[in-house]
Each structure stands twice: as C-alpha cells, then as structure tokens.
Design a protein around this motif. Structure first.
Motif, PDB file in Angstrom:
ATOM      1  N   LEU A  78       0.789  -1.392   0.067  1.00 54.07           N
ATOM      2  CA  LEU A  78       0.068  -0.059   0.001  1.00 54.07           C
ATOM      3  C   LEU A  78       0.889   1.157   0.153  1.00 54.07           C
ATOM      4  N   ARG A  79       1.953   1.326   0.969  1.00 52.22           N
ATOM      5  CA  ARG A  79       2.760   2.393   0.794  1.00 52.22           C
ATOM      6  C   ARG A  79       3.628   2.794  -0.570  1.00 52.22           C
ATOM      7  N   ASP A  80       3.783   1.678  -1.170  1.00 50.11           N
ATOM      8  CA  ASP A  80       4.592   1.626  -2.330  1.00 50.11           C
ATOM      9  C   ASP A  80       3.680   2.228  -3.496  1.00 50.11           C
ATOM     10  N   THR A  81       2.393   1.913  -3.424  1.00 43.31           N
ATOM     11  CA  THR A  81       1.501   2.347  -4.410  1.00 43.31           C
ATOM     12  C   THR A  81       1.190   3.838  -4.043  1.00 43.31           C
ATOM     13  N   LEU A  82       1.110   4.264  -2.947  1.00 39.75           N
ATOM     14  CA  LEU A  82       0.821   5.595  -2.540  1.00 39.75           C
ATOM     15  C   LEU A  82       1.999   6.279  -2.910  1.00 39.75           C
ATOM     16  N   ASP A  83       3.341   6.047  -2.867  1.00 38.96           N
ATOM     17  CA  ASP A  83       4.248   6.540  -3.181  1.00 38.96           C
ATOM     18  C   ASP A  83       4.328   6.862  -4.789  1.00 38.96           C
ATOM     19  N   ALA A  84       4.115   5.708  -5.326  1.00 41.82           N
ATOM     20  CA  ALA A  84       4.164   5.669  -6.926  1.00 41.82           C
ATOM     21  C   ALA A  84       2.882   6.671  -7.431  1.00 41.82           C
ATOM     22  N   MET A  85       1.880   7.008  -7.006  1.00 41.97           N
ATOM     23  CA  MET A  85       0.775   7.652  -7.284  1.00 41.97           C
ATOM     24  C   MET A  85       1.082   9.212  -7.939  1.00 41.97           C
ATOM     25  N   GLU A  86       0.906   9.562  -9.163  1.00 45.58           N
ATOM     26  CA  GLU A  86       1.077  10.826  -9.336  1.00 45.58           C
ATOM     27  C   GLU A  86      -0.154  11.523  -9.485  1.00 45.58           C
ATOM     28  N   TYR A  87       0.163  12.907  -9.179  1.00 48.53           N
ATOM     29  CA  TYR A  87      -0.959  13.953  -9.524  1.00 48.53           C
ATOM     30  C   TYR A  87      -1.121  14.213 -10.835  1.00 48.53           C
ATOM     31  N   GLN A  88      -2.306  14.416 -11.517  1.00 48.56           N
ATOM     32  CA  GLN A  88      -2.301  14.970 -12.879  1.00 48.56           C
ATOM     33  C   GLN A  88      -3.024  16.073 -13.081  1.00 48.56           C
ATOM     34  N   TYR A  89      -2.749  16.839 -14.311  1.00 42.83           N
ATOM     35  CA  TYR A  89      -3.738  17.728 -14.664  1.00 42.83           C
ATOM     36  C   TYR A  89      -4.925  17.327 -15.303  1.00 42.83           C
ATOM     37  N   GLN A  90      -6.063  17.289 -14.539  1.00 44.46           N
ATOM     38  CA  GLN A  90      -7.239  16.703 -14.938  1.00 44.46           C
ATOM     39  C   GLN A  90      -8.563  17.256 -14.230  1.00 44.46           C
ATOM     40  N   ASP A  91      -9.578  16.923 -15.004  1.00 42.32           N
ATOM     41  CA  ASP A  91     -10.969  17.370 -14.329  1.00 42.32           C
ATOM     42  C   ASP A  91     -11.268  16.216 -13.771  1.00 42.32           C
ATOM     43  N   THR A  92     -12.086  16.424 -12.496  1.00 39.86           N
ATOM     44  CA  THR A  92     -12.514  15.230 -11.555  1.00 39.86           C
ATOM     45  C   THR A  92     -13.974  15.360 -11.466  1.00 39.86           C
ATOM     46  N   PHE A  93     -14.783  14.354 -11.930  1.00 40.20           N
ATOM     47  CA  PHE A  93     -16.043  14.021 -11.983  1.00 40.20           C
ATOM     48  C   PHE A  93     -16.538  12.935 -11.079  1.00 40.20           C
ATOM     49  N   ILE A  94     -16.690  13.350  -9.732  1.00 42.11           N
ATOM     50  CA  ILE A  94     -16.866  12.788  -8.764  1.00 42.11           C
ATOM     51  C   ILE A  94     -18.331  12.002  -8.949  1.00 42.11           C
ATOM     52  N   THR A  95     -19.191  12.811  -9.136  1.00 42.28           N
ATOM     53  CA  THR A  95     -20.513  12.043  -9.312  1.00 42.28           C
ATOM     54  C   THR A  95     -20.743  11.177 -10.300  1.00 42.28           C
ATOM     55  N   ASP A  96     -20.306  11.484 -11.423  1.00 36.88           N
ATOM     56  CA  ASP A  96     -20.233  10.587 -12.741  1.00 36.88           C
ATOM     57  C   ASP A  96     -19.378   9.338 -12.493  1.00 36.88           C
ATOM     58  N   ALA A  97     -18.121   9.488 -12.020  1.00 42.06           N
ATOM     59  CA  ALA A  97     -17.285   8.129 -11.838  1.00 42.06           C
ATOM     60  C   ALA A  97     -17.611   7.638 -10.738  1.00 42.06           C
ATOM     61  N   LEU A  98     -18.172   7.953  -9.568  1.00 37.90           N
ATOM     62  CA  LEU A  98     -18.775   6.788  -8.659  1.00 37.90           C
ATOM     63  C   LEU A  98     -19.912   6.046  -9.104  1.00 37.90           C
ATOM     64  N   TYR A  99     -20.873   6.887  -9.685  1.00 34.40           N
ATOM     65  CA  TYR A  99     -22.150   6.192 -10.332  1.00 34.40           C
ATOM     66  C   TYR A  99     -21.727   5.044 -11.529  1.00 34.40           C
ATOM     67  N   ASP A 100     -20.551   5.488 -12.356  1.00 35.84           N
ATOM     68  CA  ASP A 100     -20.253   4.304 -13.141  1.00 35.84           C
ATOM     69  C   ASP A 100     -19.636   3.223 -12.444  1.00 35.84           C
ATOM     70  N   TYR A 101     -18.837   3.530 -11.348  1.00 37.34           N
ATOM     71  CA  TYR A 101     -18.248   2.487 -10.806  1.00 37.34           C
ATOM     72  C   TYR A 101     -19.075   1.492  -9.952  1.00 37.34           C
ATOM     73  N   LEU A 102     -20.236   2.088  -9.243  1.00 39.97           N
ATOM     74  CA  LEU A 102     -20.854   1.400  -8.409  1.00 39.97           C
ATOM     75  C   LEU A 102     -21.871   0.535  -9.412  1.00 39.97           C
ATOM     76  N   THR A 103     -22.203   0.992 -10.579  1.00 36.90           N
ATOM     77  CA  THR A 103     -23.165   0.047 -11.343  1.00 36.90           C
ATOM     78  C   THR A 103     -22.343  -0.964 -11.799  1.00 36.90           C
ATOM     79  N   GLU A 104     -21.040  -1.421 -11.616  1.00 34.78           N
ATOM     80  CA  GLU A 104     -20.308  -2.465 -12.013  1.00 34.78           C
ATOM     81  C   GLU A 104     -20.450  -3.363 -10.698  1.00 34.78           C
TER      82      GLU A 104
END
Length: 167
Positions: A78-104
């Motif tokens: 878990l620590r290694d994954t957190l350390d490797a995570m990169e921050y991106q120049y992006q838009d975040t669509f929380i409502t849409d992303a959660l909806y799509d994820y939960l329908t799976e």
C-alpha cells in the motif's frame, strides 16, 4: 452487512469473523497536490493500525475510478502504491465516476464483509454534466455502501461551496 435478517443482535466487529474492506479513492488532480504529504501520512497511519481482518484498496478518481492497488493487508504494498501515485492535470467528475463504478457492483463477490469507500477530494462542483446527485443517491440506496468523505482546500483555497456540495 448487506444481508437482510429478522433477529438482530450486536457484537464487536472483531468477533464477527467478517472482513472489512475499505476502498480509498483519492482525487489526484493537481488542485489537491499541496496536501499529498498529509494525505499519504494519514492513510499510512490508518493502514498501519488496521485490524487483523481489514483490507485496503487504493484508487484515484478523475473522469473514472481507477483502482491502483486491489485489496491487501500488506502495508508495504500500500505504501509503495501511494508513493508511486502521480498527481495529474485533470478534471474530476466525482458523481459520474462513482455512479459508473458502483453500477459495476465492485463489492458483489465479497459476501461476508463490510465494505466502505473513503473519498478524499477538494469538492464537487454544482454543474450537471452527467449523472445528478439524485441519481447517485438512488444507486447508493440500492447498494448500501457507506462513503466517508475527507475534504481538503484546493490550491486556490476558494472551494468552500464545492466542499459543501461533496458532503
């Protein structure tokens, strides 16, 4: 749990034999990058204090949910994954992303477990581009899944309304 019962009793979670699965979703847009060290430290502290039957998964949330690390009890992984995570120049669509994820139905295979999502973000704007908050709430009613939210100030520190919308 998520199994309907008629005779309800209380007991300590540790005594239940159930697993606890926490999916940590981080808004990894650049607007939250100032808090990366604090987020990392808090998450690693929680993972270090995990119970015997507690698992963590780590993902990012942008246009979609991307799981970077599947459920594990391995602190180093878990620590290694957190350390490797990169921050991106992006838009975040929380409502849409959660909806799509939960329908799976991502937690469907875990029958004897308590699942939850921990969401870390700088908020949700009030624009209706895709799914509405009501549509997301509808799927959450069908899929009883607690979502715990941690709000952070963004780099402009003018996101109070977005944080209010998220909660």
């Amino acid at each position: 749990g998520k199994t309907p019962v008629e005779d309800v009793t209380a007991q300590m979670f540790q005594e239940s034999g159930m697993e606890m699965r926490t999916l940590i979703l981080i808004d990894n847009s650049l607007s939250t990058a100032n808090y990366q060290p604090a987020i990392r430290d808090a998450l690693l502290e929680a993972a270090a204090a995990r119970r015997e039957n507690e698992y963590f998964a780590l993902g990012t949330i942008g246009e979609h949910v991307t799981v970077l690390q599947d459920f594990t009890k391995d602190y180093v992984q878990l620590r290694d994954t957190l350390d490797a995570m990169e921050y991106q120049y992006q838009d975040t669509f929380i409502t849409d992303a959660l909806y799509d994820y939960l329908t799976e139905a991502p937690f469907e295979e875990n029958e004897n477990s308590f699942e939850r999502i921990l969401l870390i973000s700088d908020g949700v704007d009030n624009k209706s581009l895709g799914y509405t908050k009501d549509e997301l709430l509808g799927i959450l009613k069908d899929t009883p899944l607690p979502i715990y939210s941690i709000g952070v100030q963004n780099s402009n520190e003018n996101n109070d309304q977005d944080l209010e919308n998220m909660f």
